[in-house]
Design a protein around this motif. Structure first.
Motif, PDB file in Angstrom:
ATOM      1  N   LEU A  43       0.961  -1.247  -0.399  1.00  0.00           N
ATOM      2  CA  LEU A  43       0.097   0.286  -0.017  1.00  0.00           C
ATOM      3  C   LEU A  43       1.087   1.109  -0.188  1.00  0.00           C
ATOM      4  O   LEU A  43       0.296   2.148  -0.331  1.00  0.00           O
ATOM      5  CB  LEU A  43      -0.839  -0.004   1.043  1.00  0.00           C
ATOM      6  N   GLY A  47       1.143   4.198  -2.660  1.00  0.00           N
ATOM      7  CA  GLY A  47       0.570   4.875  -2.430  1.00  0.00           C
ATOM      8  C   GLY A  47       2.289   6.182  -2.980  1.00  0.00           C
ATOM      9  O   GLY A  47       1.711   7.519  -4.020  1.00  0.00           O
ATOM     10  N   SER A 110      -9.605   0.164  -1.018  1.00  0.00           N
ATOM     11  CA  SER A 110      -8.890   0.109  -2.328  1.00  0.00           C
ATOM     12  C   SER A 110      -8.390  -0.334  -3.673  1.00  0.00           C
ATOM     13  O   SER A 110      -9.347  -0.637  -4.836  1.00  0.00           O
ATOM     14  CB  SER A 110      -7.011   0.580  -2.052  1.00  0.00           C
ATOM     15  N   GLN A 111      -9.160  -1.933  -2.885  1.00  0.00           N
ATOM     16  CA  GLN A 111      -8.889  -2.627  -4.045  1.00  0.00           C
ATOM     17  C   GLN A 111     -10.038  -3.134  -4.591  1.00  0.00           C
ATOM     18  O   GLN A 111      -9.999  -3.752  -6.093  1.00  0.00           O
ATOM     19  CB  GLN A 111      -8.807  -4.466  -3.341  1.00  0.00           C
ATOM     20  N   ASP A 114     -10.463   0.182  -6.974  1.00  0.00           N
ATOM     21  CA  ASP A 114      -9.635  -0.718  -7.985  1.00  0.00           C
ATOM     22  C   ASP A 114     -10.338  -2.210  -9.428  1.00  0.00           C
ATOM     23  O   ASP A 114     -10.669  -1.891 -10.554  1.00  0.00           O
ATOM     24  CB  ASP A 114      -7.842  -1.524  -7.778  1.00  0.00           C
ATOM     25  N   PHE A 120      -8.598   6.910  -7.656  1.00  0.00           N
ATOM     26  CA  PHE A 120      -8.016   7.632  -6.376  1.00  0.00           C
ATOM     27  C   PHE A 120      -7.087   8.047  -6.317  1.00  0.00           C
ATOM     28  O   PHE A 120      -6.065   6.947  -7.033  1.00  0.00           O
ATOM     29  CB  PHE A 120      -8.780   6.896  -5.033  1.00  0.00           C
ATOM     30  N   GLY A 122      -3.419   8.310  -4.113  1.00  0.00           N
ATOM     31  CA  GLY A 122      -2.200   7.814  -3.379  1.00  0.00           C
ATOM     32  C   GLY A 122      -1.962   8.260  -2.900  1.00  0.00           C
ATOM     33  O   GLY A 122      -1.348   7.664  -1.431  1.00  0.00           O
ATOM     34  N   ALA A 125      -3.208   7.281   0.795  1.00  0.00           N
ATOM     35  CA  ALA A 125      -2.665   6.186   2.480  1.00  0.00           C
ATOM     36  C   ALA A 125      -1.857   6.664   3.007  1.00  0.00           C
ATOM     37  O   ALA A 125      -2.029   6.446   4.694  1.00  0.00           O
ATOM     38  CB  ALA A 125      -1.613   5.343   1.834  1.00  0.00           C
ATOM     39  N   ASP A 270     -11.713   9.411  -3.690  1.00  0.00           N
ATOM     40  CA  ASP A 270     -10.868   9.822  -2.522  1.00  0.00           C
ATOM     41  C   ASP A 270     -11.719   9.370  -1.286  1.00  0.00           C
ATOM     42  O   ASP A 270     -11.783   9.797  -0.299  1.00  0.00           O
ATOM     43  CB  ASP A 270     -10.447  11.649  -2.555  1.00  0.00           C
ATOM     44  N   LEU A 273     -13.060   6.849   0.380  1.00  0.00           N
ATOM     45  CA  LEU A 273     -11.882   6.167   0.782  1.00  0.00           C
ATOM     46  C   LEU A 273     -11.851   7.038   1.978  1.00  0.00           C
ATOM     47  O   LEU A 273     -11.810   6.148   3.142  1.00  0.00           O
ATOM     48  CB  LEU A 273      -9.921   5.998   0.416  1.00  0.00           C
TER      49      LEU A 273
END
Length: 331
Positions: A43, A47, A110-111, A114, A120, A122, A125, A270, A273
């Motif tokens: 991760l 990022g 995050s996965q 994807d 999003f 990096g 992180a 973003d 997350l």
């Protein structure tokens, strides 16, 4: 329902089922620890590579500021609610647990983004690392306030509690442990390496950080499913309000994060997350610190709630729900 077609999520469900059936299936602790460190390193690298490509933009600064704001808001709200039906120590410990973040929940989210083709930054992180410690600081301060109040009122009737108060570690030591946690340092170090090496580093690390990632995540979520199922029993006999908070609390926190993201004009990925981070609860770093910083609090409460209820809720239902609303309101 796309989460339930993801092999990694299905391994989590399988782990919960096996744990509920009291199977002897288990992942050895050293392997579990390695998987955790692998995911954090990966991760951080991702990022760093993304930051090397985008640079330090206004969007990055806004996202980090929003993350820091939520890291202060969530434990404050949590303590205000929880102290109405729990002791000050338990309220502070749970507020810290929910005010901090779950790295595994963030990695899974995050996965998921994807898989859904949602972009999003990096830098999120880095936002996760930024949100790790403020809640711990808040909890330690509130616990010390409760201790002073008890001393002033002369209500220390339990000698064991008195021993905890007099022998409590100093704030400086607690802060040092919170800010130098190995997992957090690995995340930041890997991000720095990704930032410094850029595209050449991405190409060199692709077999490690991309090709293996999905399988490692599935293996780790299997272990988390087993742990979650085996920790649900810690909440038996506790106040039903704790169960309500463990589910509704994250939804409220995510809603506040969405409102903040909308006000700041953040991108949907973003924002999603940020919602995940705000809704998640720590079950590794914070409980380890709180166990020493607030020994008067009950670990079965803050650990059982975060790992036994909130973590499964976010993994199975919360992540796709947060993404849905982020896309609906922020495009």
């Amino acid at each position: 329902m796309t989460s339930f077609t993801d092999p990694a999520i299905l391994f989590f469900v399988f782990g919960m089922l096996a744990g509920s059936l009291k199977s002897n299936l288990e992942i050895p602790q050293p392997i579990s620890r390695f998987l955790s460190l692998y995911l954090l390193m990966t991760l951080g690298l991702k990022g760093g590579f993304a930051l090397a490509q985008s640079g330090l933009t206004s969007d990055v600064v806004i996202s980090l500021a929003a993350a820091l704001g939520m890291a202060c808001i969530v434990p404050l709200i949590g303590y205000g609610v929880l102290c109405r039906f729990l002791s000050g120590f338990d309220a502070a410990a749970i507020a810290a647990t929910y005010g901090s973040v779950s790295a595994v929940t963030f990695i899974t989210a995050s996965q998921h983004l994807d898989n859904q083709g949602v972009a999003f930054g990096g830098h999120m992180a880095a936002a996760m690392a930024l949100m790790e410690s403020p809640a711990i600081v808040f909890a330690v301060v509130m616990a010390n306030h409760v201790r002073r109040r008890i001393n002033l009122n002369g209500n220390l009737t339990d000698a064991s509690v008195g021993a905890h108060v007099t022998g409590n570690p100093p704030l400086s030591r607690i802060l040092h442990e919170a800010l130098t946690d190995g997992a957090q340092l690995l995340l930041l170090g890997a991000m720095l390496i990704g930032l410094l090496t850029g595209e050449s580093g991405r190409a060199a690390m692709k077999p490690f950080s991309v090709d293996l990632f999905k399988g490692m995540l599935a293996f780790f979520l299997l272990d988390m499913g087993l742990l979650a199922a085996r920790n649900m029993g810690q909440l038996k006999g506790q106040s039903p309000w704790l169960v309500v908070y463990a589910v509704l609390g994250p939804l409220v926190h995510a809603g506040l994060a969405l409102l903040l993201a909308w006000l700041l004009g953040m991108a949907a990925g973003d924002a999603a997350l940020l919602m995940v981070l705000s809704a998640s609860a720590s079950y590794i770093a914070v409980p380890a610190v709180i166990r020493h910083a607030i020994p008067e609090a009950s670990p079965s409460l803050y650990f059982g709630m975060s790992l036994g209820l909130t973590f499964p809720f976010n993994i199975l239902l919360g992540i796709p729900l947060y993404l849905h609303f982020a896309q609906k309101f922020l495009g």
